[in-house]
Design an enzyme around this catalytic site. Structure first.
Site, short mmCIF file in Angstrom:
data_model
loop_
_atom_site.label_atom_id
_atom_site.label_comp_id
_atom_site.label_asym_id
_atom_site.label_seq_id
_atom_site.Cartn_x
_atom_site.Cartn_y
_atom_site.Cartn_z
N TYR A 37 0.85 -1.19 0.00
CA TYR A 37 0.00 0.00 0.00
C TYR A 37 0.89 1.24 0.00
CZ TYR A 37 -3.79 -3.20 1.36
OH TYR A 37 -4.71 -4.22 1.40
N CYS A 73 -6.28 -5.48 -7.30
CA CYS A 73 -6.05 -5.05 -5.92
C CYS A 73 -5.51 -6.19 -5.05
CB CYS A 73 -7.32 -4.48 -5.32
SG CYS A 73 -8.75 -5.55 -5.44
N GLU A 93 -1.37 -17.02 -9.34
CA GLU A 93 -0.41 -16.30 -10.17
C GLU A 93 1.02 -16.80 -9.93
OE1 GLU A 93 -0.90 -12.07 -10.09
OE2 GLU A 93 -3.00 -12.16 -10.70
#
Length: 155
Positions: A83, A112, A138
């Site tokens: 973040y 996100c 992923e």
DNA sequence: CGTGGTACGGTTA
DNA sequence: TAACCGTACCACG
């Protein structure tokens, strides 16, 4: 058009138009029947790393959130950013990035799940396990493709 | 309008 | 450890 595809114990609901502009993606318990873009089902099956030609309706806004969404979209498949890193790129605070992620109307498309906290995973709506599953997927695909990208957490 | 609450993270006591 | 606080936005008076 709208439809949903299975992802583990959840369904991915998607609504999009004939120009491949996606207005909504949502994780739900019960799927609705209907078509799903090929690139999305292939992504969820680990058969592709790109969601092209889909684009999000919500990534153009000339606001801080819009800039955050565009920055998050540049995180490569299989990598993560914190973040804080996204916040520094955009010129705002980490908490604002968290807020933008929470209000992301097209998760997956605006990835996100690739934004994590400094000391851990961070949050995810409606369930943190979805974030972990997407990252695992992923990671798995990246290894299978033999990509040895060691430059994670780079801005 | 004002206020409080966020999917954060650094600073201060 | 715990209590503050910046920052953008919104739901709720």
């Amino acid at each position: 058009m709208e439809g949903s595809a299975r992802f583990g114990l959840w369904f991915v609901y998607i609504r999009w138009d004939s120009d491949n502009v996606v207005s909504r993606i949502r994780f739900v318990r019960q799927g609705v029947s209907g078509p799903v873009p090929l690139s999305l089902s292939q992504y969820l099956a680990g058969k592709t790393t790109t969601l092209s030609p889909l684009s999000s309706l919500h990534e153009q806004d000339d606001t801080v959130f819009g800039r955050i969404y565009r920055e998050v979209k540049t995180i490569p498949y299989g990598e993560t950013r914190t973040y804080k890193e996204i916040a520094e790129s955009v010129g705002t605070g980490a908490r604002v990035v968290g807020m933008a992620m929470k209000r992301n109307l097209t998760p997956i498309l605006i990835p996100c799940h690739r934004v994590v906290s400094t000391g851990g995973l961070g949050g995810y709506t409606p369930d943190i396990s979805i974030k972990q599953d997407l990252l695992n997927l992923e990671e798995r695909v990246r290894k299978r493709m033999g990509i040895t990208n060691s430059s994670l957490h780079l801005s």
